[in-house]
Design a protein around this motif. Structure first.
Motif, mmCIF file in Angstrom:
data_model
loop_
_atom_site.group_PDB
_atom_site.id
_atom_site.type_symbol
_atom_site.label_atom_id
_atom_site.label_comp_id
_atom_site.label_asym_id
_atom_site.label_seq_id
_atom_site.Cartn_x
_atom_site.Cartn_y
_atom_site.Cartn_z
ATOM 1 N N ASN A 264 19.174 47.396 21.993
ATOM 2 C CA ASN A 264 18.958 48.460 22.945
ATOM 3 C C ASN A 264 18.533 49.640 21.969
ATOM 4 O OD1 ASN A 264 19.184 46.769 25.040
ATOM 5 N ND2 ASN A 264 21.004 47.950 25.770
ATOM 6 N N PRO A 327 11.829 38.723 23.359
ATOM 7 C CA PRO A 327 11.922 39.788 24.417
ATOM 8 C C PRO A 327 11.221 40.912 24.205
ATOM 9 C CG PRO A 327 14.182 39.022 24.241
ATOM 10 C CD PRO A 327 13.579 38.577 23.321
ATOM 11 N N SER A 328 10.185 41.447 25.138
ATOM 12 C CA SER A 328 9.649 42.559 25.000
ATOM 13 C C SER A 328 10.292 44.051 25.489
ATOM 14 C CB SER A 328 8.084 42.539 25.776
ATOM 15 O OG SER A 328 8.432 42.534 27.065
ATOM 16 N N GLN A 329 11.107 43.640 26.389
ATOM 17 C CA GLN A 329 12.102 44.745 26.760
ATOM 18 C C GLN A 329 13.553 44.751 26.147
ATOM 19 O OE1 GLN A 329 10.793 47.198 29.186
ATOM 20 N NE2 GLN A 329 8.952 45.912 28.956
ATOM 21 N N ARG A 330 13.636 45.835 25.658
ATOM 22 C CA ARG A 330 15.181 46.056 25.102
ATOM 23 C C ARG A 330 16.247 46.450 26.215
ATOM 24 N NH1 ARG A 330 15.271 46.279 19.700
ATOM 25 N NH2 ARG A 330 13.191 46.171 18.630
ATOM 26 N N SER A 331 16.573 45.553 26.954
ATOM 27 C CA SER A 331 17.462 45.761 28.151
ATOM 28 C C SER A 331 18.656 44.861 28.166
ATOM 29 C CB SER A 331 16.625 45.544 29.476
ATOM 30 O OG SER A 331 16.059 44.320 29.435
#
Length: 375
Positions: A264, A327-331
């Motif tokens: 994240n 993954p493109s989102q750091r979630s």
């Protein structure tokens, strides 16, 4: 920053992460205990006579079936080596026992997603191959002889007793062994003792991850991991990830919450994978290598593992990037803002009940006496 509110925030983050991974921990350690209950350690030495692909594959399978405790893995590897197993094959077993185990995979999926779990597993196998190639190039018979002589001196590390214990049931079919009275007892003993072996690492990892998530600003991680330089970040992440892990002192599954925080924060995909691999080169374990095999071989192990994990992580990132699976989102699922009655709570209640049953079985079948001999 007010100390009390800041400390409370960090502790809440740590507890929330613990709540998130509670049921995966119990499930993972339960599966590991069942496998250990039907796989005999006494046969391991005979199965690892050399560094052939067959022996390395068997070493990976045996490692995946063992405890995920890094200290226990290192102690068991030394025990197997002393009994005559090939050195490279024992190191492959050691790598697999902390990177290919069920509990690690489950927790990575829950916190970070299946892509990270798949990359970690694939990279773990690749790391074993790279390690074997490196050792075949640089490991001389003289060094192996020196390592064996040092190992025979029997210096104590951590979890020696745990590594030596073999409670596996070998009679009957697989289903009969698992469901038998002895099988249930062995499962309960392995379950409790594996948790006893790693709870400090899990607690330490959660506390450090909670502190990092609560106190370290996002812009620090972004600068440290070179987020504004995408190409450099892909190379820098796998290089620096293991170094961060070395000085965190956290082993085994305890470093997964930290990996989620770092992801994240901006570390590359490959950097996350390399960070998770580095539980076998943290400072306390490096000192155990020195006691077990001497400084020369300890240095070779650390250097070989580090190079293998960096290269494996880089290659895995390139492969997953080619497939479009990063993954493109750091979630990453670090915490929930509040504890509510949702599927996580339901699963935690169910698996806590299972853990309680195993714990009762453990205490009713002489478990505490065996627990006293773990160290």
């Amino acid at each position: 920053m007010d100390i009390v509110p800041a400390l409370g925030h960090a502790l809440w983050m740590a507890f929330a992460m613990f709540w998130e991974i509670l049921w995966p921990l119990i499930l993972g350690f339960g599966l590991s205990a069942v496998v250990q209950a039907v796989v005999s350690k006494s046969e391991m030495t005979k199965l690892l006579p050399d560094d052939s692909p067959k022996s390395l594959a068997i070493a990976c399978a045996l490692g995946a079936a063992s405890s995920s405790c890094s200290y226990a893995a290192v102690a068991l590897a030394r025990s197997i080596f002393r009994k005559g197993a090939n050195f490279t094959a024992t190191m492959a077993f050691q790598l697999a026992s902390t990177n290919l185990v069920a509990e690690l995979t489950i927790i990575i999926i829950v916190l970070m997603g299946w892509q990270f779990a798949a990359a970690e597993f694939l990279g773990g196998l690749l790391m074993v191959v790279l390690m074997a190639v490196l050792f075949r190039m640089v490991l001389r018979h003289k060094l192996v002889a020196e390592a064996r002589a040092q190992a025979e001196r029997g210096f104590k590390g951590k979890m020696e007793g745990h590594a030596e214990m073999d409670m596996s049931v070998t009679r009957g079919s697989l289903l009969q062994r698992i469901s038998s009275e002895d099988g249930l007892t062995a499962t309960s003993h392995y379950f409790v003792m594996d948790l006893a072996a790693v709870w400090k690492d899990i607690a330490g990892g959660l506390l450090i991850a909670g502190a990092l998530a609560a106190w370290v600003p996002a812009d620090f991680w972004q600068k440290f991991f070179l987020v504004s330089h995408p190409v450099a970040a892909k190379i820098w992440g796998p290089i620096v990830g293991p170094i961060v892990a070395v000085f965190s002192f956290v082993c085994s599954v305890g470093n997964v919450p930290l990996a989620a925080v770092l992801w994240n924060g901006g570390i590359s995909f490959g950097g996350v994978i390399a960070f998770i691999y580095a539980d076998l080169i943290v400072l306390p374990i490096i000192d155990i290598y020195r006691k077990y095999y001497g400084w020369k071989v300890a240095g070779l192990i650390v250097a070989g593992f580090y190079v293998a994990m960096v290269v494996a992580a880089l290659l895995v990132e390139l492969f997953f990037n080619f497939l479009g699976l990063i993954p493109s989102q750091r979630s990453a699922q670090i915490v929930e803002m509040s504890i509510s009655f949702n599927y996580t709570t339901v699963l935690n209640i169910i698996f806590l009940a299972i853990a309680a049953l195993l714990l009762v079985r453990f205490f009713r079948t002489g478990g505490p006496k065996m627990l006293a001999h773990m160290e």
